[in-house]
Design a protein around this motif. Structure first.
Motif, PDB file in Angstrom:
ATOM      1  N   GLU A  35       0.835  -1.206   0.000  1.00 30.96           N
ATOM      2  CA  GLU A  35       0.000   0.000   0.000  1.00 30.96           C
ATOM      3  C   GLU A  35       0.866   1.252   0.000  1.00 30.96           C
ATOM      4  OE1 GLU A  35      -3.189   0.215   2.888  1.00 30.96           O
ATOM      5  OE2 GLU A  35      -3.261  -1.983   2.932  1.00 30.96           O
ATOM      6  N   LEU A  36       1.923   1.224   0.780  1.00 32.50           N
ATOM      7  CA  LEU A  36       2.839   2.357   0.832  1.00 32.50           C
ATOM      8  C   LEU A  36       3.449   2.601  -0.546  1.00 32.50           C
ATOM      9  CD1 LEU A  36       4.116   4.352   2.882  1.00 32.50           C
ATOM     10  CD2 LEU A  36       5.907   2.647   3.219  1.00 32.50           C
ATOM     11  N   LEU A  37       3.878   1.530  -1.192  1.00 36.37           N
ATOM     12  CA  LEU A  37       4.477   1.641  -2.520  1.00 36.37           C
ATOM     13  C   LEU A  37       3.448   2.126  -3.548  1.00 36.37           C
ATOM     14  CD1 LEU A  37       6.989   1.282  -4.205  1.00 36.37           C
ATOM     15  CD2 LEU A  37       6.396  -1.124  -4.487  1.00 36.37           C
ATOM     16  N   TYR A  38       2.220   1.622  -3.467  1.00 31.40           N
ATOM     17  CA  TYR A  38       1.190   2.065  -4.406  1.00 31.40           C
ATOM     18  C   TYR A  38       0.967   3.571  -4.262  1.00 31.40           C
ATOM     19  CZ  TYR A  38      -3.131   2.820  -6.872  1.00 31.40           C
ATOM     20  OH  TYR A  38      -4.073   3.327  -7.729  1.00 31.40           O
ATOM     21  N   ASN A  39       0.818   4.053  -3.037  1.00 29.25           N
ATOM     22  CA  ASN A  39       0.571   5.475  -2.814  1.00 29.25           C
ATOM     23  C   ASN A  39       1.757   6.324  -3.236  1.00 29.25           C
ATOM     24  OD1 ASN A  39      -2.070   6.329  -1.267  1.00 29.25           O
ATOM     25  ND2 ASN A  39      -1.568   4.217  -0.764  1.00 29.25           N
ATOM     26  N   ALA A  40       2.960   5.850  -2.989  1.00 24.41           N
ATOM     27  CA  ALA A  40       4.151   6.573  -3.442  1.00 24.41           C
ATOM     28  C   ALA A  40       4.170   6.635  -4.962  1.00 24.41           C
ATOM     29  CB  ALA A  40       5.410   5.894  -2.908  1.00 24.41           C
ATOM     30  N   SER A  41       3.733   5.555  -5.613  1.00 30.06           N
ATOM     31  CA  SER A  41       3.728   5.552  -7.083  1.00 30.06           C
ATOM     32  C   SER A  41       2.691   6.520  -7.639  1.00 30.06           C
ATOM     33  CB  SER A  41       3.510   4.136  -7.629  1.00 30.06           C
ATOM     34  OG  SER A  41       2.180   3.714  -7.446  1.00 30.06           O
ATOM     35  N   ARG A  77     -16.698   6.164 -20.059  1.00 30.08           N
ATOM     36  CA  ARG A  77     -15.535   5.288 -19.899  1.00 30.08           C
ATOM     37  C   ARG A  77     -15.529   4.557 -18.555  1.00 30.08           C
ATOM     38  NH1 ARG A  77     -11.747   9.670 -22.711  1.00 30.08           N
ATOM     39  NH2 ARG A  77     -12.015   8.941 -24.822  1.00 30.08           N
ATOM     40  N   HIS A  78     -16.656   4.488 -17.907  1.00 31.12           N
ATOM     41  CA  HIS A  78     -16.737   3.859 -16.594  1.00 31.12           C
ATOM     42  C   HIS A  78     -16.686   2.343 -16.636  1.00 31.12           C
ATOM     43  CE1 HIS A  78     -18.044   7.219 -13.691  1.00 31.12           C
ATOM     44  NE2 HIS A  78     -17.374   7.751 -14.701  1.00 31.12           N
ATOM     45  N   ALA A  79     -16.537   1.751 -17.797  1.00 37.83           N
ATOM     46  CA  ALA A  79     -16.435   0.294 -17.910  1.00 37.83           C
ATOM     47  C   ALA A  79     -14.983  -0.154 -18.044  1.00 37.83           C
ATOM     48  CB  ALA A  79     -17.247  -0.205 -19.096  1.00 37.83           C
ATOM     49  N   ASP A  80     -14.050   0.753 -17.859  1.00 35.41           N
ATOM     50  CA  ASP A  80     -12.630   0.464 -18.010  1.00 35.41           C
ATOM     51  C   ASP A  80     -11.945   0.558 -16.644  1.00 35.41           C
ATOM     52  OD1 ASP A  80      -9.754   1.192 -18.317  1.00 35.41           O
ATOM     53  OD2 ASP A  80     -10.221   1.050 -20.456  1.00 35.41           O
ATOM     54  N   ALA A  81     -11.367  -0.549 -16.182  1.00 36.66           N
ATOM     55  CA  ALA A  81     -10.727  -0.593 -14.863  1.00 36.66           C
ATOM     56  C   ALA A  81      -9.593   0.428 -14.752  1.00 36.66           C
ATOM     57  CB  ALA A  81     -10.200  -1.989 -14.570  1.00 36.66           C
ATOM     58  N   GLY A  82      -8.804   0.577 -15.792  1.00 35.23           N
ATOM     59  CA  GLY A  82      -7.689   1.523 -15.768  1.00 35.23           C
ATOM     60  C   GLY A  82      -8.146   2.963 -15.641  1.00 35.23           C
ATOM     61  N   HIS A 127      -9.283  -7.457 -14.315  1.00 34.68           N
ATOM     62  CA  HIS A 127      -9.079  -8.855 -14.685  1.00 34.68           C
ATOM     63  C   HIS A 127      -7.893  -9.460 -13.957  1.00 34.68           C
ATOM     64  CE1 HIS A 127     -12.140  -8.485 -17.717  1.00 34.68           C
ATOM     65  NE2 HIS A 127     -11.518  -7.440 -18.237  1.00 34.68           N
ATOM     66  N   ASP A 128      -6.969  -8.630 -13.532  1.00 33.83           N
ATOM     67  CA  ASP A 128      -5.802  -9.076 -12.784  1.00 33.83           C
ATOM     68  C   ASP A 128      -6.206  -9.141 -11.306  1.00 33.83           C
ATOM     69  OD1 ASP A 128      -3.467  -9.108 -11.180  1.00 33.83           O
ATOM     70  OD2 ASP A 128      -2.316  -7.989 -12.661  1.00 33.83           O
ATOM     71  N   ARG A 129      -6.225 -10.326 -10.758  1.00 33.49           N
ATOM     72  CA  ARG A 129      -6.705 -10.531  -9.388  1.00 33.49           C
ATOM     73  C   ARG A 129      -5.926  -9.706  -8.363  1.00 33.49           C
ATOM     74  NH1 ARG A 129      -9.181 -15.005  -6.149  1.00 33.49           N
ATOM     75  NH2 ARG A 129      -8.195 -14.826  -4.117  1.00 33.49           N
ATOM     76  N   GLN A 130      -4.601  -9.715  -8.481  1.00 33.87           N
ATOM     77  CA  GLN A 130      -3.769  -8.980  -7.528  1.00 33.87           C
ATOM     78  C   GLN A 130      -4.040  -7.478  -7.607  1.00 33.87           C
ATOM     79  OE1 GLN A 130       0.425  -9.701  -8.040  1.00 33.87           O
ATOM     80  NE2 GLN A 130       0.871  -9.198  -5.913  1.00 33.87           N
ATOM     81  N   ARG A 131      -4.180  -6.957  -8.815  1.00 31.40           N
ATOM     82  CA  ARG A 131      -4.462  -5.530  -8.993  1.00 31.40           C
ATOM     83  C   ARG A 131      -5.851  -5.205  -8.440  1.00 31.40           C
ATOM     84  NH1 ARG A 131      -0.977  -1.516 -10.171  1.00 31.40           N
ATOM     85  NH2 ARG A 131      -2.039   0.271 -10.983  1.00 31.40           N
ATOM     86  N   ALA A 132      -6.813  -6.068  -8.722  1.00 31.80           N
ATOM     87  CA  ALA A 132      -8.175  -5.863  -8.225  1.00 31.80           C
ATOM     88  C   ALA A 132      -8.201  -5.856  -6.695  1.00 31.80           C
ATOM     89  CB  ALA A 132      -9.107  -6.935  -8.779  1.00 31.80           C
ATOM     90  N   GLU A 133      -7.403  -6.704  -6.076  1.00 34.82           N
ATOM     91  CA  GLU A 133      -7.328  -6.717  -4.613  1.00 34.82           C
ATOM     92  C   GLU A 133      -6.756  -5.409  -4.076  1.00 34.82           C
ATOM     93  OE1 GLU A 133      -5.148 -10.262  -3.585  1.00 34.82           O
ATOM     94  OE2 GLU A 133      -6.863 -11.565  -4.052  1.00 34.82           O
ATOM     95  N   MET A 134      -5.747  -4.857  -4.772  1.00 35.61           N
ATOM     96  CA  MET A 134      -5.193  -3.574  -4.345  1.00 35.61           C
ATOM     97  C   MET A 134      -6.235  -2.464  -4.495  1.00 35.61           C
ATOM     98  SD  MET A 134      -2.910  -1.656  -3.026  1.00 35.61           S
ATOM     99  CE  MET A 134      -1.422  -2.624  -2.923  1.00 35.61           C
ATOM    100  N   MET A 135      -7.011  -2.509  -5.573  1.00 31.71           N
ATOM    101  CA  MET A 135      -8.050  -1.495  -5.772  1.00 31.71           C
ATOM    102  C   MET A 135      -9.108  -1.595  -4.659  1.00 31.71           C
ATOM    103  SD  MET A 135      -6.961   0.138  -8.424  1.00 31.71           S
ATOM    104  CE  MET A 135      -5.364  -0.212  -7.665  1.00 31.71           C
ATOM    105  N   GLU A 136      -9.451  -2.803  -4.291  1.00 29.45           N
ATOM    106  CA  GLU A 136     -10.412  -3.027  -3.206  1.00 29.45           C
ATOM    107  C   GLU A 136      -9.850  -2.483  -1.884  1.00 29.45           C
ATOM    108  OE1 GLU A 136     -14.001  -4.088  -1.699  1.00 29.45           O
ATOM    109  OE2 GLU A 136     -13.427  -4.522  -3.769  1.00 29.45           O
TER     110      GLU A 136
END
Length: 170
Positions: A35-41, A77-82, A127-136
């Motif tokens: 989480e720290l790395l995500y926020n720094a990014s 564009r609300h159907a695009d995860a990115g 679609h990427d499980r790990q990315r989706a978990e970070m978004m959650e």
């Protein structure tokens, strides 16, 4: 050595700067490094991206008004995860790191709720499980990270140094 070497800040330098500074202001107990790395990014990305750039979508935000016009009024564009992640990260940046500056013009709590919702949508669409978990995770801890970013911004302002001079020294 060219002048560019003295004036340019790479994304890597900015990421390292924000990671170290966020780590300093964030409670050490129970805060995952991911989480720290995500926020720094997120902070590093916007610190090294021009608001004047017209390349690509979504644009780098100049205000919460931009976020409203691009993501709230236009839902095409609300159907695009990115795109939803970008919308969420812009809300996080503007209500967290720049919250003190925009509070007088905008209801930052409303935008924060929208930002958390955008992260939820990014998680649902991903679609990427790990990315989706970070978004959650970011959706659930949006308020926490807003506070950490606001604390970082306050510490940087109080230090009296310019952000670019601190990054370049790294």
């Amino acid at each position: 050595m060219s002048y560019r070497d003295w004036l340019a800040v790479s994304h890597g330098q900015a990421l390292r700067f924000f990671y170290e500074r966020l780590r300093d202001v964030t409670p050490a107990d129970g805060t995952p490094v991911s989480e720290l790395l995500y926020n720094a990014s997120v902070l590093a990305h916007y610190a090294t991206t021009s608001t004047a750039s017209t390349d690509g979508f979504p644009p780098t935000p100049t205000s919460l008004t931009t976020v409203f016009e691009v993501f709230v009024l236009d839902r095409s564009r609300h159907a695009d995860a990115g795109i939803m992640e970008a919308a969420a990260s812009q809300c996080l940046l503007l209500t967290g790191f720049f919250g003190a500056q925009v509070r007088h013009r905008h209801n930052v709590d409303w935008y924060a709720a929208i930002g958390a919702g955008f992260y939820e949508q990014a998680a649902d669409l991903g679609h990427d499980r790990q990315r989706a978990e970070m978004m959650e995770t970011m959706a659930g801890r949006f308020a926490f990270w807003r506070r950490q970013q606001a604390r970082l911004a306050r510490d940087l302002r109080e230090s009296g140094q310019s952000l670019s001079s601190m990054i370049v020294r790294l």
